[in-house]
Design an enzyme around this catalytic site. Structure first.
Site, short mmCIF file in Angstrom:
data_model
loop_
_atom_site.label_atom_id
_atom_site.label_comp_id
_atom_site.label_asym_id
_atom_site.label_seq_id
_atom_site.Cartn_x
_atom_site.Cartn_y
_atom_site.Cartn_z
N ASP A 39 -31.58 -25.87 41.59
CA ASP A 39 -30.95 -26.62 42.68
C ASP A 39 -31.98 -27.09 43.71
O ASP A 39 -31.91 -28.21 44.21
CB ASP A 39 -29.92 -25.75 43.41
N ALA A 40 -32.94 -26.22 43.99
CA ALA A 40 -33.93 -26.55 45.01
C ALA A 40 -34.78 -27.75 44.58
O ALA A 40 -35.10 -28.62 45.40
CB ALA A 40 -34.81 -25.36 45.29
N TYR A 42 -33.80 -30.09 42.60
CA TYR A 42 -32.90 -31.24 42.72
C TYR A 42 -32.86 -31.71 44.18
O TYR A 42 -32.97 -32.90 44.47
CB TYR A 42 -31.52 -30.83 42.23
N GLU A 120 -4.24 -30.93 26.23
CA GLU A 120 -5.16 -30.71 27.37
C GLU A 120 -4.42 -30.07 28.53
O GLU A 120 -3.20 -30.22 28.66
CB GLU A 120 -5.82 -32.03 27.79
N LYS A 122 -2.74 -29.46 32.02
CA LYS A 122 -2.18 -30.34 33.04
C LYS A 122 -2.70 -29.83 34.37
O LYS A 122 -2.35 -28.75 34.83
CB LYS A 122 -0.66 -30.30 33.02
N ASP A 124 -3.43 -29.41 38.28
CA ASP A 124 -2.59 -29.49 39.47
C ASP A 124 -3.40 -30.10 40.59
O ASP A 124 -4.02 -29.40 41.39
CB ASP A 124 -2.13 -28.08 39.84
N GLU A 180 -7.54 -36.84 37.23
CA GLU A 180 -6.96 -35.98 38.27
C GLU A 180 -8.08 -35.43 39.14
O GLU A 180 -9.03 -34.83 38.63
CB GLU A 180 -6.22 -34.82 37.57
N TYR A 232 -8.63 -38.43 32.28
CA TYR A 232 -7.78 -38.18 31.13
C TYR A 232 -7.20 -39.41 30.44
O TYR A 232 -6.50 -39.27 29.47
CB TYR A 232 -6.68 -37.18 31.45
N LYS A 321 5.43 -27.30 30.80
CA LYS A 321 5.11 -26.61 32.05
C LYS A 321 5.09 -25.09 31.88
O LYS A 321 5.89 -24.52 31.15
CB LYS A 321 6.17 -26.95 33.12
N CYS A 415 12.95 9.36 58.70
CA CYS A 415 12.56 9.13 57.31
C CYS A 415 13.81 9.04 56.44
O CYS A 415 14.68 9.91 56.52
CB CYS A 415 11.67 10.27 56.84
N CYS A 418 13.66 12.49 54.08
CA CYS A 418 13.75 13.87 54.60
C CYS A 418 14.26 13.92 56.04
O CYS A 418 14.40 15.00 56.60
CB CYS A 418 12.40 14.56 54.49
N CYS A 433 6.29 8.81 58.04
CA CYS A 433 7.20 9.94 58.10
C CYS A 433 6.35 11.14 58.50
O CYS A 433 5.27 11.36 57.95
CB CYS A 433 7.81 10.16 56.72
N CYS A 439 8.63 16.60 53.03
CA CYS A 439 9.33 15.41 52.55
C CYS A 439 9.16 15.29 51.04
O CYS A 439 8.04 15.20 50.53
CB CYS A 439 8.77 14.17 53.24
S1 IVH Z 1 -1.59 -38.14 31.37
C1 IVH Z 1 1.21 -41.50 30.76
N1 IVH Z 1 -3.00 -35.93 31.44
O1 IVH Z 1 0.60 -35.32 35.58
C2 IVH Z 1 0.29 -40.40 30.93
N2 IVH Z 1 -1.59 -36.43 33.29
O2 IVH Z 1 3.54 -36.17 35.41
C3 IVH Z 1 0.19 -39.96 32.33
N3 IVH Z 1 -1.67 -34.80 35.08
O3 IVH Z 1 0.63 -38.20 37.49
C4 IVH Z 1 -0.81 -39.01 32.67
N4 IVH Z 1 -3.14 -33.48 34.16
O4 IVH Z 1 -1.17 -36.50 37.96
C5 IVH Z 1 -2.11 -36.71 32.08
N5 IVH Z 1 -4.31 -34.01 31.40
C6 IVH Z 1 -3.43 -34.80 32.03
C7 IVH Z 1 -2.92 -34.49 33.30
C8 IVH Z 1 -1.99 -35.33 33.89
C9 IVH Z 1 -2.38 -33.70 35.22
C10 IVH Z 1 -0.69 -35.29 36.08
C11 IVH Z 1 -0.96 -36.67 36.59
C12 IVH Z 1 0.31 -37.45 36.38
C13 IVH Z 1 1.30 -36.37 36.16
C14 IVH Z 1 2.37 -36.85 35.22
#
Ligand code: IVH
Length: 680
Positions: A39-40, A42, A120, A122, A124, A180, A232, A321, A415, A418, A433, A439
């Protein structure tokens, strides 16, 4: 370092060279996860480039890696109409939903054979669109309502993992990359810790933190936030072509410097998707970022086209989900439990609710301060959080849903078990207590603690059994355990002759122990495993510990005035001394003078170590416990007697002192190697 001696042409050449190097290192670091410089080093390259650009501002280009630090504040976000709508996904909540999805796909495609899916995580976070023209990042936008989003170009430019210029070759003239943006868990914790320290507002989760950071009007603030991206999919593609499979497109993205989730897998058929799902469920907690499910996508684009959309979601993909980690439910009542040391803990009795994959009907509220902080009343609708194997927590109440007859939660004056008085110290959150071992709740908990794995390790002596022993009057003190015969045990609920004999044998086996386990098992307030070990390392035998004064006890590592007072009080009580004598009489024993685990070599016998700085792979206490296990004495300050200093990051004066005294300094990396050698 200034470069004023350079001509403009030389400066330009140097800047160009540095940018190429830096971009290459960025690519290796962020995309390949395979950096080749420290890192340094860089930082030095970056510094050189900045210095040239300071002397020759005319050489600064928007794509220069130095230009990620944020631009002037925005008044408001502009609106961007997506050329192709940004769709959402249908959800699947269980395997049946997944199988239905797969069946519909195959029916539409008119095929019986297994379909190829890209699986893949999903993420958040926040969905974004990045527009590249001739390889240069021109625009960044949020998803918004799917049709129109906000212009966050200046903010996305500050995210180090988003290339300002695509690498390699072969990218279409116009390419819209979708992905994302998220905040890794570690960065989120750090950000919130800092906010807390400054008394600022904390973010509720990494997703909110990412959203808040991305929608900053001042991109300098965004620049300081630990944001990251996984790409994605592609949106608009003009003046060029992409591969004909989703997974291959993402592979191509990587060569252009775009980050792609390394967990992506291509599988065939719904059963393999389900397998991927269960594998990722197990891995979820260990991932450095939050995910809330798995997305399955038909891998071949030709098939995606054939399948098309319904309303706002494609027919070729589904989001499977994970069970939600937060759910609302009703707080039906609050009861008070009595712990081993008499601490009285409020426990929430809930309308059972399915959260984080299990049904939850109880949750600890810790103490009355916590009840006050949450502003709870019985009858409230509350939010329950349960992640991984962590115990469920009440995170907040919903005041709007409070019924008129909601009741206050009051600490009982006596308590609940007891009926002794309950006292609450001014400076302590816990109420206690005062019944002590009178107790039965405290007695039960003391016995459970004594029997536990890290104490006497009595195999087969579960909580239910201890409850019965105490309720039937068979066991009053831990010493009584060793006087039990198989017969009375066999007569208890869910016990037979065989299990009773097994328990008697386990009790016998537990008699041979270590002094540290014995001390820990006594359940002295605030004396955990590590303190018990420190006491033994310092005093070596029970008599010496028993007769130590509060002042002397504080010479032991780890022992401050409060703990010392608890220890002294414990050994002053006649009852405790009697029980200890009884234990020895009924056969509990240990090898004198070691107090250490059997079977662990003590290569550091006689050595004195000090720990300082921040360790990354363990806490300081864990490091200390390791050292004590292998025989070292651990002290708080460096002196001529110190054998070695384990120095973590940001080590300060102790490190300087050790260096001045010529004391050996061990880094965390070296320590890890040593631990392997010691076999701990
Ligand atoms: S594909 C038509 N891939 O999920 C395909 N979405 O409910 C649309 N999201 O708004 C997206 N990880 O924010 C895709 N690996 C992933 C994802 C992903 C998160 C989110 C994305 C999208 C929402 C869809």
């Amino acid at each position: 370092m200034t470069q004023t001696t350079l001509s403009l042409k030389e400066a330009q050449q140097q800047a160009q060279g540095l940018r190429e190097q830096i971009n290459d290192h960025n690519y290796r670091y962020y995309v390949l996860d395979d950096p080749i410089i420290a890192d340094a080093s860089y930082d030095r390259l970056m510094q050189q480039l900045k210095s040239i650009e300071a002397d020759f501002p005319e050489l600064i280009t928007p794509e220069s890696p130095t230009q990620r630090v944020g631009a002037a504040p925005l008044k408001v976000f502009g609106q961007i109409r997506h050329e192709l709508p940004m769709l959402s996904l249908d959800n699947a909540f269980n395997e049946d939903d997944l199988n239905d999805f797969d069946r519909r796909v195959r029916e539409r495609l008119g095929t019986d054979s297994a379909v190829e899916y890209a699986c893949e995580p999903k993420l958040d976070g926040i969905a974004v669109s990045l527009l590249y023209e001739k390889g240069a990042l021109m625009r960044g936008a949020t998803r918004g309502d799917g049709t129109t989003g906000e212009d966050i170009t200046l903010n996305v430019r500050t995210i180090a993992t988003i290339p300002l210029k695509l690498l390699g070759e072969g990218w279409p003239d116009r390419l819209e990359v979708r992905g994302e943006i998220f905040m890794p868990k570690e960065g989120f914790e750090r950000l919130n810790k800092r906010a807390k320290a400054r008394d600022e507002k904390v973010f509720v989760n990494p997703r909110n933190a990412a959203a808040g950071s991305l929608r900053q009007l001042d991109s300098k603030i965004t620049a300081k936030r630990p944001l990251d991206i996984y790409c994605y999919s592609a949106g608009v593609v003009e003046g060029g072509e992409l591969p004909d499979r989703h997974a291959d497109i993402l592979e191509r993205f990587k060569t252009w410097g775009l980050r792609v989730n390394p967990e992506l897998r291509v599988v065939k058929g719904a059963a393999a998707c389900a397998e991927y799902f269960s594998r990722m469920s197990e891995k979820r907690e260990a991932l450095p970022y939050e995910i809330d499910g798995i997305v399955y996508k038909v891998n071949r684009l030709a098939l995606q086209e054939q399948l098309g959309f319904v309303a706002r979601a494609p027919r070729w993909a589904v989001a499977h989900k994970f069970p939600a980690r937060e759910e609302m439910t009703l707080l039906k009542d609050v009861e008070f439990q009595v712990g081993r040391t008499g601490a009285i803990t409020p426990v929430a009795r809930l309308e059972p609710v399915f959260v984080g994959g299990v049904t939850v009907s109880n949750a600890t509220l810790h103490n009355m301060d916590e009840v006050a902080r949450l502003g709870l009343k019985i009858g409230d609708t509350v939010v329950i959080h349960r992640a991984g194997d962590v115990i469920p927590k009440v995170v907040r109440a919903i005041p709007d849903r409070r019924p008129a007859d909601a009741r206050d939660i009051e600490l009982p004056e006596r308590c609940p078990v007891c009926h002794s008085d309950v006292e609450r110290d001014e400076d302590e959150a816990a109420a206690r207590c005062t019944g002590g071992l009178y107790c039965s709740a405290q007695r039960k908990e003391a016995i459970k603690h004594f029997a536990s794995r890290k104490a006497m390790d009595i195999d087969g002596l579960g909580d239910k059994l201890v409850d019965q022993f105490v309720e039937k009057g068979l066991v009053n003190t831990v010493a009584d355990l060793y006087k039990l015969g198989a017969e009375p045990i066999a007569s208890l609920e869910r016990m037979g002759k065989k299990s009773a004999t097994n328990l008697v044998n386990a009790l016998k086996a537990s008699q041979k122990t270590t002094l540290a386990r014995f001390i820990y098992g006594l359940g002295i307030r605030e004396v955990g495993e590590a303190t018990a070990q420190s006491l033994v390392a310092h005093y070596r035998d029970l008599e010496a510990i028993k007769s130590a004064t509060v002042e002397q006890l504080q010479e032991v590592d780890d022992v401050g005035p409060v703990v010392a007072a608890h220890i002294e009080t414990f050994f002053k009580q006649e009852h405790n001394l009697e029980v200890m004598d009884e234990l020895l009489k009924v056969g509990v024993h240990w090898d004198e003078d070691t107090g250490q685990e059997e079977g662990v070599d003590q290569p550091l016998q006689g050595e004195v170590w000090v720990l300082t700085g921040t360790l990354h792979t363990m806490t300081r206490d864990e490091g200390k416990a390791v050292l004590q296990k292998v025989g070292a004495k651990v002290t708080g300050s460096v002196s001529a007697k110190t054998t070695a200093l384990l120095a973590g990051e940001k080590a300060g004066s102790k490190l300087t002192k050790a260096q001045n005294l010529g004391v050996r300094v061990v880094t965390e990396d070296e320590f890890i190697v040593l631990m392997q050698q010691w076999g701990v």
